[in-house]
Design an enzyme around this catalytic site. Structure first.
Site, PDB file in Angstrom:
ATOM      1  N   GLU A 282       1.083   3.726   1.849  1.00  0.00           N
ATOM      2  CA  GLU A 282       1.387   4.338   3.290  1.00  0.00           C
ATOM      3  C   GLU A 282       2.667   3.216   3.679  1.00  0.00           C
ATOM      4  OE1 GLU A 282      -3.219   4.625   3.390  1.00  0.00           O
ATOM      5  OE2 GLU A 282      -1.609   3.473   2.200  1.00  0.00           O
TER       6      GLU A 282
ATOM      7  N   HIS B  76       0.747  -1.343   0.168  1.00  0.00           N
ATOM      8  CA  HIS B  76       0.075  -0.078  -0.028  1.00  0.00           C
ATOM      9  C   HIS B  76       0.888   1.144  -0.072  1.00  0.00           C
ATOM     10  CE1 HIS B  76      -3.942  -1.895   1.644  1.00  0.00           C
ATOM     11  NE2 HIS B  76      -3.367  -2.636   0.834  1.00  0.00           N
TER      12      HIS B  76
ATOM     13  N   CYS C 290      -6.356   1.980   5.845  1.00  0.00           N
ATOM     14  CA  CYS C 290      -7.049   0.447   6.242  1.00  0.00           C
ATOM     15  C   CYS C 290      -6.414   0.386   7.599  1.00  0.00           C
ATOM     16  CB  CYS C 290      -6.894  -0.443   5.356  1.00  0.00           C
ATOM     17  SG  CYS C 290      -4.999  -1.032   5.191  1.00  0.00           S
TER      18      CYS C 290
ATOM     19  N   CYS D 162      -2.409  -0.659   7.493  1.00  0.00           N
ATOM     20  CA  CYS D 162      -1.740   0.798   7.458  1.00  0.00           C
ATOM     21  C   CYS D 162      -1.510   1.347   8.609  1.00  0.00           C
ATOM     22  CB  CYS D 162      -2.156   1.557   5.956  1.00  0.00           C
ATOM     23  SG  CYS D 162      -1.689   0.837   4.668  1.00  0.00           S
TER      24      CYS D 162
END
Length: 162
Positions: free
Chosen positions: A57, A55, A85, A88
């Site tokens: 992040e 992801h 999410c 993360c």
């Protein structure tokens, strides 16, 4: 942490989200800033890397750790185009950033308060400031356009196979 307005850094995150979109990834971008200096950035790469943890992040935090040569990213701010999410948010808390700024709310997987509140769980031992809704319309638009295009393409394929 920074003398630039949040919108300045969010525009960079939106640029990164656009790069993800061009590569067929869900368009999310992230920029990690430490005293007006970008120390990490990333965009979603889960599909291309076959990695569910790739992801935006996570990638930005990894770059930040390498840049500072430290797993603690104290006094830094993470700018993300979409509410993080749970995975993360856990990584963000472990990194010990000071501030999280995000654009669009995530009504399905968001974990910083809109859908699920990560901070309401016992045992969370690091809290950071959260600012939400920065350039939210632009951040939402790139996501909506991406998924609309996916749905239209899927519907056309389904229609052609009948």
């Amino acid at each position: 942490m920074t003398n630039y307005p949040d919108e300045y850094w969010m525009k960079r995150a939106i640029f990164l989200a656009t790069e993800a979109k061009c590569q067929g990834e869900v368009p999310v971008g992230a920029v990690l800033v430490f005293y007006d200096r970008v120390i990490g950035e990333g965009y979603n790469q889960s599909i291309g890397c076959n990695d569910p943890t790739a992801h935006a992040e996570i990638i930005a935090l990894r770059h930040g750790g390498q840049t500072l040569q430290n797993y603690r990213l104290l006094k830094s701010t993470l700018y993300v185009t979409l509410e993080p999410c749970l995975m993360c948010l856990g990584a963000i808390a472990c990194s010990r950033i000071s501030r999280l700024v995000y654009g669009a709310y995530d009504t399905k997987m968001g974990s910083s308060g809109f859908c699920l509140n990560f901070f309401s769980y016992p045992g969370v031992n690091h809290y950071f400031q959260i600012t939400s809704g920065i350039l939210s319309e632009q951040c939402s638009s790139i996501l909506n356009d991406f998924f609309h295009t996916k749905r239209v393409g899927k519907n056309l394929r389904n229609k052609n196979t009948k």
